[in-house]
Design an enzyme around this catalytic site. Structure first.
Site, short mmCIF file in Angstrom:
data_model
loop_
_atom_site.label_atom_id
_atom_site.label_comp_id
_atom_site.label_asym_id
_atom_site.label_seq_id
_atom_site.Cartn_x
_atom_site.Cartn_y
_atom_site.Cartn_z
N ASP A 7 0.87 -1.17 0.00
CA ASP A 7 0.00 0.00 0.00
C ASP A 7 0.92 1.23 0.00
OD1 ASP A 7 -2.35 1.67 0.55
OD2 ASP A 7 -1.47 1.86 2.54
N ASP A 9 -0.12 5.19 1.01
CA ASP A 9 -0.34 6.08 2.15
C ASP A 9 -0.51 5.27 3.45
OD1 ASP A 9 -0.42 8.48 0.60
OD2 ASP A 9 -2.43 7.92 -0.05
N ASP A 166 -1.47 -1.02 5.88
CA ASP A 166 -1.73 -0.50 7.22
C ASP A 166 -3.21 -0.47 7.59
OD1 ASP A 166 -2.02 1.73 5.29
OD2 ASP A 166 -2.50 2.88 7.09
#
Length: 219
Positions: A7, A9, A166
């Protein structure tokens, strides 16, 4: 071919201040109160339309205008002196370590192609990624299309692919695609939330990632 998908951001880069500022500007442009910071960070990872639907409601008629206002705010913020979307500590080293072992690297993100390419070019890492899948190319997370398209692009099998992210959207996307999931504790969803999405591993620092990958692939 082994494939590691990151991922962006909250996993590779810390863009929370920029995202919150642009979200606040988007709502303000329509004279609407901005969501709480925690609410904004909770939707990072979704494509913009889905993010605004989660923050308002799916039938909110302002969503297209909010999306365009956010894009405009983001572009304007990037032009300001001192603009920064810094890499998390250890991210560069792990990306370089993996690239040096001829492991294919990918990105799966709610960002646009333009946005992710700008930030990866800024950090000198764009050429390390063999495949970049974004909200421009596939349905929003947690739909598995981004991972499936990344695997097809490099010729990787599900058992040889790992998603690192995240948010619960990343973990759920990985499960939907039938690949292993590694959650990171430094991003925008709390570790407790990530654990509820059943990652194969949860790491607290980038230095843990190589050992976890070796263990997953041995298994």
């Amino acid at each position: 071919m082994k494939l590691v998908i990151f991922d962006c951001d909250g996993t590779l880069v810390d863009s929370q201040h920029l995202i919150v500022a642009c979200m606040n500007e988007a709502f303000a442009s329509l004279g609407r109160p901005a969501p709480a910071r925690e609410a904004t960070l909770s939707i990072v990872g979704l494509s913009l339309a889905e993010a605004f639907a989660a923050l308002t409601s799916a039938d909110d008629t302002d969503i297209p205008m909010l999306v365009e206002a956010y894009k405009g705010a983001f572009h304007a913020q990037r032009q300001k002196p001192g603009h920064a979307e810094p890499l998390y500590e250890g991210a560069r080293e792990v990306v370089e370590w993996l690239a040096g072992r001829e492991i294919a690297l990918g990105i799966a993100t709610g960002k646009s192609q333009r946005g992710v390419r700008i930030v990866m070019t800024h950090h000198g890492l764009l050429d390390r990624f063999s495949t970049i899948q974004t909200a421009d190319d596939a349905p929003s997370k947690p739909h598995p299309a981004m991972i499936e398209q990344a695997m097809a692009a490099v010729g990787a099998r599900p058992e040889d692919t790992v998603m690192i992210g995240d948010t619960t959207y990343d973990m759920d996307m990985a499960h939907a695609a039938g690949v292993a999931a590694i959650g990171v504790s430094w991003g925008y969803h709390a570790p407790q939330a990530l654990l509820r999405s059943r990652p194969h591993a949860l790491v607290g620092a980038y230095e843990e990632v190589p050992l976890v990958l070796k263990g997953l692939w041995r298994a």
